[in-house]
Each structure stands twice: as structure tokens, then as C-alpha cells.
Design a protein around this motif. Sequence first.
Motif, PDB file in Angstrom:
ATOM      1  N   TYR A   1       0.040   6.850   6.358  1.00 30.24           N
ATOM      2  CA  TYR A   1      -1.323   6.332   6.390  1.00 30.24           C
ATOM      3  C   TYR A   1      -1.531   5.309   5.281  1.00 30.24           C
ATOM      4  N   SER A   2      -0.871   5.520   4.175  1.00 28.60           N
ATOM      5  CA  SER A   2      -0.962   4.568   3.074  1.00 28.60           C
ATOM      6  C   SER A   2       0.181   4.814   2.108  1.00 28.60           C
ATOM      7  N   VAL A   3       0.404   3.841   1.237  1.00 30.21           N
ATOM      8  CA  VAL A   3       1.398   3.968   0.175  1.00 30.21           C
ATOM      9  C   VAL A   3       0.712   3.655  -1.147  1.00 30.21           C
ATOM     10  N   HIS A   4       0.932   4.509  -2.118  1.00 28.06           N
ATOM     11  CA  HIS A   4       0.399   4.311  -3.469  1.00 28.06           C
ATOM     12  C   HIS A   4       1.566   4.010  -4.407  1.00 28.06           C
ATOM     13  N   TRP A   5       1.302   3.210  -5.431  1.00 28.23           N
ATOM     14  CA  TRP A   5       2.292   2.980  -6.484  1.00 28.23           C
ATOM     15  C   TRP A   5       1.673   3.324  -7.840  1.00 28.23           C
ATOM     16  N   TYR A   6       2.448   4.050  -8.658  1.00 29.04           N
ATOM     17  CA  TYR A   6       1.998   4.471  -9.978  1.00 29.04           C
ATOM     18  C   TYR A   6       3.110   4.186 -10.983  1.00 29.04           C
ATOM     19  N   ARG A   7       2.713   4.025 -12.231  1.00 26.51           N
ATOM     20  CA  ARG A   7       3.675   3.862 -13.320  1.00 26.51           C
ATOM     21  C   ARG A   7       3.397   4.928 -14.376  1.00 26.51           C
ATOM     22  N   GLN A   8       4.470   5.535 -14.848  1.00 26.39           N
ATOM     23  CA  GLN A   8       4.354   6.565 -15.874  1.00 26.39           C
ATOM     24  C   GLN A   8       5.184   6.167 -17.085  1.00 26.39           C
TER      25      GLN A   8
ATOM     26  N   ILE B   1      -2.787   0.495  -3.963  1.00 31.43           N
ATOM     27  CA  ILE B   1      -2.664   1.184  -2.678  1.00 31.43           C
ATOM     28  C   ILE B   1      -2.426   0.148  -1.604  1.00 31.43           C
ATOM     29  N   LEU B   2      -1.541   0.449  -0.673  1.00 24.88           N
ATOM     30  CA  LEU B   2      -1.346  -0.394   0.496  1.00 24.88           C
ATOM     31  C   LEU B   2      -1.660   0.421   1.736  1.00 24.88           C
ATOM     32  N   LEU B   3      -2.440  -0.176   2.604  1.00 16.86           N
ATOM     33  CA  LEU B   3      -2.859   0.517   3.817  1.00 16.86           C
ATOM     34  C   LEU B   3      -2.076   0.025   5.023  1.00 16.86           C
ATOM     35  N   LYS B   4      -2.175   0.726   6.110  1.00 22.48           N
ATOM     36  CA  LYS B   4      -1.522   0.310   7.352  1.00 22.48           C
ATOM     37  C   LYS B   4      -1.978  -1.100   7.701  1.00 22.48           C
ATOM     38  N   GLY B   5      -1.044  -1.920   8.176  1.00 24.87           N
ATOM     39  CA  GLY B   5      -1.396  -3.300   8.504  1.00 24.87           C
ATOM     40  C   GLY B   5      -0.455  -4.274   7.833  1.00 24.87           C
ATOM     41  N   GLY B   6       0.532  -3.753   7.070  1.00 22.06           N
ATOM     42  CA  GLY B   6       1.545  -4.615   6.483  1.00 22.06           C
ATOM     43  C   GLY B   6       1.029  -5.522   5.396  1.00 22.06           C
ATOM     44  N   GLU B   7      -0.042  -5.133   4.740  1.00 19.64           N
ATOM     45  CA  GLU B   7      -0.611  -6.021   3.744  1.00 19.64           C
ATOM     46  C   GLU B   7       0.232  -6.049   2.480  1.00 19.64           C
ATOM     47  N   GLN B   8       0.008  -7.048   1.700  1.00 24.28           N
ATOM     48  CA  GLN B   8       0.669  -7.201   0.419  1.00 24.28           C
ATOM     49  C   GLN B   8      -0.415  -7.271  -0.649  1.00 24.28           C
ATOM     50  N   LYS B   9      -0.166  -6.572  -1.736  1.00 23.07           N
ATOM     51  CA  LYS B   9      -1.161  -6.570  -2.803  1.00 23.07           C
ATOM     52  C   LYS B   9      -0.501  -6.948  -4.111  1.00 23.07           C
ATOM     53  N   GLY B  10      -1.309  -7.275  -5.078  1.00 20.58           N
ATOM     54  CA  GLY B  10      -0.769  -7.674  -6.370  1.00 20.58           C
ATOM     55  C   GLY B  10      -1.564  -7.106  -7.509  1.00 20.58           C
ATOM     56  N   HIS B  11      -0.875  -6.935  -8.618  1.00 20.46           N
ATOM     57  CA  HIS B  11      -1.495  -6.420  -9.844  1.00 20.46           C
ATOM     58  C   HIS B  11      -0.797  -7.154 -10.973  1.00 20.46           C
ATOM     59  N   ASP B  12      -1.457  -8.186 -11.509  1.00 16.87           N
ATOM     60  CA  ASP B  12      -0.818  -9.041 -12.492  1.00 16.87           C
ATOM     61  C   ASP B  12       0.394  -9.683 -11.814  1.00 16.87           C
TER      62      ASP B  12
ATOM     63  N   SER C   1       3.617  -6.936  -7.487  1.00 16.44           N
ATOM     64  CA  SER C   1       3.065  -6.960  -6.132  1.00 16.44           C
ATOM     65  C   SER C   1       3.836  -5.986  -5.255  1.00 16.44           C
ATOM     66  N   ALA C   2       3.298  -5.711  -4.085  1.00 16.00           N
ATOM     67  CA  ALA C   2       3.952  -4.763  -3.187  1.00 16.00           C
ATOM     68  C   ALA C   2       3.658  -5.131  -1.751  1.00 16.00           C
ATOM     69  N   SER C   3       4.535  -4.686  -0.880  1.00 16.54           N
ATOM     70  CA  SER C   3       4.366  -4.887   0.557  1.00 16.54           C
ATOM     71  C   SER C   3       4.553  -3.561   1.265  1.00 16.54           C
ATOM     72  N   PHE C   4       4.051  -3.480   2.493  1.00 17.74           N
ATOM     73  CA  PHE C   4       4.132  -2.258   3.277  1.00 17.74           C
ATOM     74  C   PHE C   4       4.507  -2.630   4.695  1.00 17.74           C
ATOM     75  N   ASN C   5       5.682  -2.205   5.121  1.00 16.37           N
ATOM     76  CA  ASN C   5       6.133  -2.432   6.484  1.00 16.37           C
ATOM     77  C   ASN C   5       5.870  -1.164   7.282  1.00 16.37           C
ATOM     78  N   GLU C   6       4.794  -1.201   8.025  1.00 15.21           N
ATOM     79  CA  GLU C   6       4.338  -0.004   8.749  1.00 15.21           C
ATOM     80  C   GLU C   6       5.355   0.451   9.793  1.00 15.21           C
ATOM     81  N   LYS C   7       5.994  -0.510  10.460  1.00 10.50           N
ATOM     82  CA  LYS C   7       6.933  -0.156  11.532  1.00 10.50           C
ATOM     83  C   LYS C   7       8.155   0.564  10.976  1.00 10.50           C
TER      84      LYS C   7
END
Lengths: 114, 116
Positions: free
Chosen positions: A29-36, A47-58, A61-67
Motif C-alpha cells: 500500500y505504501s513504502v516508508h523510508w527512515y534513517r537511524q 512515504i511513497l504511495l501506490k502510483g509509482g511516484e518519486q519523492k525527495g528530501h534534500d 530521493s526515492a521511487s516506488f515501482n508498484e508492479k
Amino acid sequence: QQPVQSPQAVILREGEDAVINCSSSKALYSVHWYRQKHGEAPVFLMILLKGGEQKGHDKISASFNEKKQQSSLYLTASQLSYSGTYFCGTEIWSVGAAGNKLTFGGGTRVLVKP
Amino acid sequence: GAGVSQSPSNKVTEKGKDVELRCDPISGHTALYWYRQSLGQGLEFLIYFQGNSAPDKSGLPSDRFSAERTGGSVSTLTIQRTQQEDSAVYLCASSLRAQGRNTEAFFGQGTRLTVV
């Protein structure tokens, strides 16, 4: 089922790039990324949601391949502050009425050297 | 409160004793998670609460482990007859739920449990 992360560890020189991969055998349903950081609690990155979106933080960045049920985290022009352990968290359907739960991969240790 | 609060921060107990770990989530967060992290390892899912729904206990490693959440807020993780392999950091996290998904999880600083 928890997601699988690769690589387990990576060493970078400041300014270099790296990619961390996360894959799941379950529909996501979604992918989260965390740093410790050492001795601290995990901190949310994105957080990346279904839909293959790409997000960035500084410059992270991240991508999500739903398929493929995969996500990748991109560390670009790495800084010393990027050192830490990165965890992907995947939201999958949960047993019972509680709904989706968040399970984490084994983590990827990143060390950025000067 | 301002963040997720866990207590105690450190707990040393003798093998065979029972321990209770407490988590105060962020006010208004309906989702609450417990994870276990052994030294240098990943985040092992233990249990998940969402509002008033029945919790997902599928990650509890044995029947010595149990957890409850009272009034949809504070949660207690109980480990009975502790064993040395229970030694780890126990992390609690909470989040909101929006549009059918859980939003970002906020973690507490954890309880470091040492069984001697």
C-alpha cells in the motif's frame, strides 16, 4: 512478511552517490523510508504511495515501482550527515481488523567518509 | 505530549522475572506499534494496534509476550519469565491514519532491556 533490503552496507566518499533497494513479496500500500543514527530512534524521511511516484528530501530521493513491489532510495552527492542505517518500511494488509501494518527490512548501513 | 515517550529507558532484570514496558504515544495517534531491535539488527515487528480494532499480534515471538492498549492511548508490553534472548531495545511508534493509510511513524527512544 518483512521487505528485503540491499545492500546490507555501503561505504561512500563525501559527494558520491548510492542506491538502496527494497523489495517485497506482498502487495504494498505504501513504502516508508527512515534513517537511524547510532543510539537514536529511527527518523522519518518520506512515504511513497501506490502510483509509482518519486519523492525527495534534500538530496535524498526515492521511487516506488508498484508492479514490481520495489522501492529504491537514492543518496545523491552524499554528505557526512547521511551516515546511519536506512530502513524501508512496507505497509501491507494486516491480519484482523486493524488494517495495514508497517514492517521493516533489515536495514542498510551507510558510512560516508570525508 | 510532544513526542512518543517510553519508560523505563533502561531495564535490567533477572532471568525468569516479568517486565512491563510502557509507551505513551502522541496524542491523537490511532496507530501504535511495538518493535524489537537486537544489537546491530533490523526492526522486528511485534504487535500493531489501530484504534479500537483487534490488534495484530502476529509478530509476538512467544506466548510469554503480550501487550495491551488502554483507552486507545497508553500501551504496555509485558514479557513474562524473561530469557536472555529477550535482551534488546524495544521501540514503540505511533502514527495517524489518513485515507486508509498510516502516515509517518514517530518513534520513541526505546527501552533497553537486559536480562542477566
